[in-house]
Enzyme design. Structure first.
Site, short mmCIF file in Angstrom:
data_model
loop_
_atom_site.label_atom_id
_atom_site.label_comp_id
_atom_site.label_asym_id
_atom_site.label_seq_id
_atom_site.Cartn_x
_atom_site.Cartn_y
_atom_site.Cartn_z
N GLY A 1 120.79 -2.97 35.62
CA GLY A 1 120.38 -3.26 34.05
C GLY A 1 118.86 -3.49 33.76
N GLU B 1 122.48 -5.19 26.41
CA GLU B 1 123.56 -5.73 27.38
C GLU B 1 124.33 -6.78 26.37
OE1 GLU B 1 122.42 -6.73 31.19
OE2 GLU B 1 121.11 -4.53 31.31
N SER C 1 113.20 -12.53 50.71
CA SER C 1 112.41 -11.50 50.30
C SER C 1 113.08 -10.68 49.01
CB SER C 1 111.87 -10.36 51.46
OG SER C 1 113.49 -9.89 52.03
N GLY C 2 113.63 -11.34 48.19
CA GLY C 2 113.88 -10.57 46.89
C GLY C 2 112.80 -10.84 45.85
N ASP D 1 123.17 -19.30 51.72
CA ASP D 1 122.17 -20.26 52.83
C ASP D 1 121.44 -21.27 52.26
OD1 ASP D 1 123.54 -18.18 54.26
OD2 ASP D 1 121.79 -17.32 55.30
N HIS E 1 131.25 -10.52 37.30
CA HIS E 1 130.85 -9.10 36.28
C HIS E 1 132.09 -8.50 35.72
CE1 HIS E 1 128.78 -5.78 34.96
NE2 HIS E 1 127.51 -6.42 34.93
N HIS F 1 129.60 -12.20 40.94
CA HIS F 1 128.29 -11.76 40.58
C HIS F 1 126.99 -12.59 40.75
CE1 HIS F 1 125.63 -8.46 38.99
NE2 HIS F 1 125.47 -9.13 37.80
N GLU G 1 117.75 -17.27 42.21
CA GLU G 1 118.98 -17.54 42.05
C GLU G 1 119.59 -18.76 42.80
OE1 GLU G 1 121.47 -14.08 42.37
OE2 GLU G 1 123.33 -15.13 42.54
N ARG H 1 125.33 -17.13 32.52
CA ARG H 1 123.76 -16.58 32.45
C ARG H 1 124.04 -15.41 31.61
NH1 ARG H 1 121.51 -11.88 35.22
NH2 ARG H 1 123.66 -11.89 36.12
N ARG I 1 129.56 -12.22 29.10
CA ARG I 1 130.57 -11.87 30.22
C ARG I 1 131.66 -12.67 30.75
NH1 ARG I 1 125.72 -10.38 34.44
NH2 ARG I 1 125.13 -8.58 33.41
N SER J 1 118.22 -12.95 34.78
CA SER J 1 117.69 -13.65 36.20
C SER J 1 116.66 -13.15 37.00
CB SER J 1 119.21 -13.15 37.24
OG SER J 1 118.69 -13.48 38.42
N LEU J 2 116.30 -11.87 36.70
CA LEU J 2 114.83 -11.25 37.30
C LEU J 2 113.87 -11.98 36.64
CD1 LEU J 2 116.13 -7.46 37.57
CD2 LEU J 2 116.03 -9.05 39.39
P1 FAD Z 1 117.57 -12.15 46.49
O1 FAD Z 1 117.08 -10.79 45.60
O2 FAD Z 1 119.06 -12.04 46.60
O3 FAD Z 1 116.88 -12.37 47.81
C1 FAD Z 1 117.68 -13.29 48.81
C2 FAD Z 1 116.75 -13.02 49.93
O4 FAD Z 1 116.78 -14.15 50.89
C3 FAD Z 1 117.25 -11.82 50.95
O5 FAD Z 1 116.11 -11.16 51.32
C4 FAD Z 1 117.81 -12.36 52.00
O6 FAD Z 1 118.11 -11.60 53.17
C5 FAD Z 1 117.06 -13.83 52.13
N1 FAD Z 1 117.97 -14.98 52.81
C6 FAD Z 1 119.05 -15.45 52.65
N2 FAD Z 1 119.63 -16.19 53.41
C7 FAD Z 1 118.44 -16.39 54.23
C8 FAD Z 1 118.35 -17.00 55.42
N3 FAD Z 1 119.18 -17.97 55.97
N4 FAD Z 1 117.33 -16.75 56.38
C9 FAD Z 1 116.29 -15.74 55.87
N5 FAD Z 1 116.38 -14.93 54.81
C10 FAD Z 1 117.47 -15.11 53.94
N6 FAD Z 1 120.04 -9.69 37.23
C11 FAD Z 1 118.99 -9.30 36.36
O7 FAD Z 1 118.30 -10.05 35.76
N7 FAD Z 1 119.15 -7.88 35.82
C12 FAD Z 1 119.91 -7.10 36.48
O8 FAD Z 1 120.11 -5.72 36.02
C13 FAD Z 1 120.75 -7.59 37.64
N8 FAD Z 1 121.48 -6.52 38.33
C14 FAD Z 1 122.32 -6.82 39.14
C15 FAD Z 1 123.13 -6.02 40.10
C16 FAD Z 1 123.86 -6.29 41.03
C17 FAD Z 1 124.77 -5.34 41.76
C18 FAD Z 1 123.58 -7.78 41.69
C19 FAD Z 1 124.28 -8.12 42.74
C20 FAD Z 1 122.78 -8.70 40.96
C21 FAD Z 1 122.17 -8.14 39.81
N9 FAD Z 1 121.34 -9.13 39.09
C22 FAD Z 1 120.55 -8.79 38.13
C23 FAD Z 1 121.20 -10.43 39.59
C24 FAD Z 1 119.72 -10.46 40.21
O9 FAD Z 1 119.54 -9.16 41.17
C25 FAD Z 1 119.57 -11.55 41.28
O10 FAD Z 1 119.94 -12.91 40.65
C26 FAD Z 1 118.17 -11.62 41.71
O11 FAD Z 1 117.89 -10.26 42.28
C27 FAD Z 1 118.05 -12.75 42.69
O12 FAD Z 1 116.71 -12.77 43.32
P2 FAD Z 1 116.34 -13.74 44.43
O13 FAD Z 1 114.79 -13.23 44.76
O14 FAD Z 1 116.58 -15.17 44.10
O15 FAD Z 1 117.28 -13.46 45.58
C1 SIN Z 2 124.18 -5.18 34.88
O1 SIN Z 2 123.48 -4.12 35.28
O2 SIN Z 2 125.24 -5.12 34.67
C2 SIN Z 2 123.79 -6.39 35.74
C3 SIN Z 2 122.77 -7.28 34.84
C4 SIN Z 2 122.91 -8.58 35.46
O3 SIN Z 2 123.58 -9.07 36.11
O4 SIN Z 2 121.99 -9.29 34.79
#
Ligand code: FAD
Ligand code: SIN
Length: 538
Positions: free
Chosen positions: A53, A122, A18-19, A224, A245, A352, A376, A387, A291, A392-393
């Site tokens: 960011g 950035e 749920s990301g 996972d 990071h 990171h 991701e 990256r 980075r 990533s978002l």
């Molecule tokens: P996530 O958002 O990580 O969601 C994964 C989901 O899967 C979660 O809900 C988790 O609970 C669920 N899950 C995992 N395993 C299981 C399982 N076995 N069963 C059920 N559910 C499970 N990127 C940018 O582009 N810009 C930014 O500014 C930025 N800042 C960041 C700052 C931080 C502190 C971090 C950690 C990362 C940042 N990133 C940024 C990277 C970016 O946030 C992530 O790469 C992105 O949000 C990943 O999204 P996602 O939906 O793929 O996974």
């Molecule tokens: C940050 O805000 O520095 C994180 C940005 C990213 O991971 O893309």
């Protein structure tokens, strides 16, 4: 205990995670099918929720798609797939406009009488192009997307459900080409393992930052999805490219708190204990070099000087600016007794982002029919060997959109759902042995930090490899003999992802992007993905 599929767990389309990737996909997929969205903690808990960011996207007349493409490819150090980069960058503005329509409020600024997005800068970006909501972009995105998902009658969200493993026709000894027919999940509320049959399982499970002792990632990031796909027979790519990071806060009370790169975009400088701007020695862009370069420069500086951290100095911007532009970071730091307007912020590099993962097309499809990977967890070729910040978002949004667009066609041609056999599990539950899970977890994270960090050598990688072999055996024994728990499942996945990182790093006989190996300091002429075939790690 085993559980038969109950109505609450029935769906044609199952999304795990749920990301930003899982939620964005579910919202659009709901136009075509009923969607079951599973997540292992509370729904907001995700890497997405902590993003600071923002989202890289070309919105300014001073910028261009070509420049964003060039910056992404440069950062990716020869391993980006240009077609993918072009498509993601070009789709960006439309996807961001959808977020705005959904209610996401990006920070704006006045330009004469006009309001326009306030664009952050950035590392590695040649222009200001990062849309942000103050310094809590992720929280705002997660809030808006979750509200929309919860309002949809076509989507059911189930929290505290841990996906365990995919079920394939091959595992069920069925004839025909191998495909995913569902999955097993642990319902943490009842401790029951439930079998769910589905036409398509979408993994949006994020990365594996928790493989490392120090990480900016929250506890959910245990790899996972990659582990599940690998166990289902899917080859995994480019796992050696773990992005560190450069600036995670160095403070015992907040060890995972990120100090956004956007601070460096506004003039913050990485300095050593003597206040020297040492990053310029390795790259003329200094603190704003990509980075991998800045993290390596910090690592070398800390090793040479013996210092436990370096500093991010943004005192030049003053209190008013910091409170307005970075309210959450400023108040968190002040709460810890650090005033960024008056003193440099202690920082260290930390794991990171996972640049590799399940090889996937931009619409999420993978080599295994019925298995899609988004965000991701996927490796599309956008990030290459490193990256570019805030891409990533953006990638997750573009992938979710394209995957939902492919869904009607896929559902029409896909075959009927299959009934999945009951789960068989070990009976034992030995409290004395359970503590070993915690020990193994700590051991993996420590050894990955010590031997598979920013600067690698073949000897250290081999050391990690032999220790991980033993740990994997031990974890497997637990898995087969004991009743599964959320912690055991995460440990099993973490151990496998750690082993995949080590194998991939050993396979790469060069230093490229995030993979720096002192025994292979040069770049090979022809850049190639590292692919670890299923079955080579057990
Ligand atoms: P996530 O958002 O990580 O969601 C994964 C989901 O899967 C979660 O809900 C988790 O609970 C669920 N899950 C995992 N395993 C299981 C399982 N076995 N069963 C059920 N559910 C499970 N990127 C940018 O582009 N810009 C930014 O500014 C930025 N800042 C960041 C700052 C931080 C502190 C971090 C950690 C990362 C940042 N990133 C940024 C990277 C970016 O946030 C992530 O790469 C992105 O949000 C990943 O999204 P996602 O939906 O793929 O996974
Ligand atoms: C940050 O805000 O520095 C994180 C940005 C990213 O991971 O893309």
């Amino acid at each position: 205990m085993a559980g038969r599929p109950s109505q609450e767990f029935e769906a044609e389309v199952v999304v795990v995670g749920s990301g930003i990737a899982g939620l964005s996909f579910a919202l659009k997929a709901a136009e075509h099918a009923r969607v079951l969205l599973l997540t292992k903690k509370n729904a907001a808990e995700s890497n997405t929720n902590y993003a600071q960011g923002g989202i890289a996207c070309v919105t300014s007349s001073e910028d261009s798609a070509e420049l964003h493409i060039r910056d992404t490819m440069e950062s990716g150090a020869g391993l980006c797939r240009e077609r993918v980069v072009r498509e993601v960058v070009q789709d960006g503005p439309a996807r961001v406009a959808e977020l705005v329509a959904l209610g996401v409020k990006f920070t704006e600024r006045k330009n004469g009488s006009q309001q326009e997005p306030d664009l952050g800068k950035e590392a590695g970006h040649s222009k200001r192009r990062v849309l942000h909501a103050g310094d809590i972009t992720g929280r705002e995105l997660e809030k808006a997307l979750l509200a929309a998902v919860r309002a949809s009658p076509q989507i059911r969200v189930r929290e505290d459900i841990v996906a365990i493993d995919l079920v394939t026709t091959k595992k069920m000894k069925m004839k025909g080409p191998n495909r995913v027919v569902g999955l097993y999940v642990l319902d943490c509320a009842t401790q029951r393992v439930v079998a769910i049959s589905a036409k398509v399982v979408v993994l949006a499970t994020g990365g594996c930052g928790k493989c490392y002792l120090y990480t900016t990632n929250p506890g959910i990031a245990t790899g996972d999805g990659v582990a599940m796909a690998y166990r289902a027979g899917v080859a995994i790519a480019n796992m050696e490219f773990v992005q560190f990071h450069p600036t995670c806060l160095f403070h015992p009370s907040a060890p995972s708190f990120l100090i956004s790169e956007a601070l460096r975009g506004e003039g913050g400088l990485v300095v050593n204990t003597k206040g020297e701007d040492f990053t310029k020695k390795t790259d003329p862009r200094g603190s704003l070099a990509p980075r991998d370069i800045v993290a390596r420069a910090i690592d070398e500086e800390m090793k040479e000087s013996g210092a436990v951290c370096v500093y991010l100095d943004i005192r030049s911007k003053g209190s008013d600016f910091l409170e307005k532009r970075f309210p959450a970071i400023t108040s968190t730091l002040r709460g810890l007794g650090i005033d960024p307007a008056k003193q440099p912020i202690p920082v260290v590099p930390a794991a990171h982002y996972q640049c590799g993962g399940i090889p996937a097309e931009l619409n999420g499809t993978t080599e295994l029919q019925g298995l899609w990977a988004l965000g991701e967890v996927a490796c599309t070729g956008l990030h290459g060997a490193n990256r570019l910040a805030s891409n990533s978002l953006l990638e997750a949004l573009v992938m979710a959109h394209r995957a939902a667009g492919s869904l009607p066609h896929y559902l029409k041609k896909s075959v009927a759902r299959v009934s999945i056999p009951d789960w068989k599990e070990g009976k034992a539950h030995d409290a004395d042995e359970m503590v070993v899970i915690t020990h193994n977890w700590k051991e993996i994270r420590q050894l990955m930090w010590d031997y598979v960090g920013i600067a690698r050598t073949t000897k250290r990688l081999r050391r990690a490899q032999s220790r991980l072999r033993l740990l994997l055996e031990e974890v497997q024994e637990f898995y087969w003999n004991f009743r599964v728990t959320g912690d055991l499942l995460e440990l099993r996945n973490l151990a496998l992802c750690a082993a995949l990182i080590v194998e991939s790093s050993l396979a790469r006989k060069e230093s490229r992007g995030l993979n720096a190996n002192a025994d292979y300091p040069k770049l090979l002429k022809a850049p190639k993905d590292t692919v670890i075939r299923a079955g080579s790690i057990r």
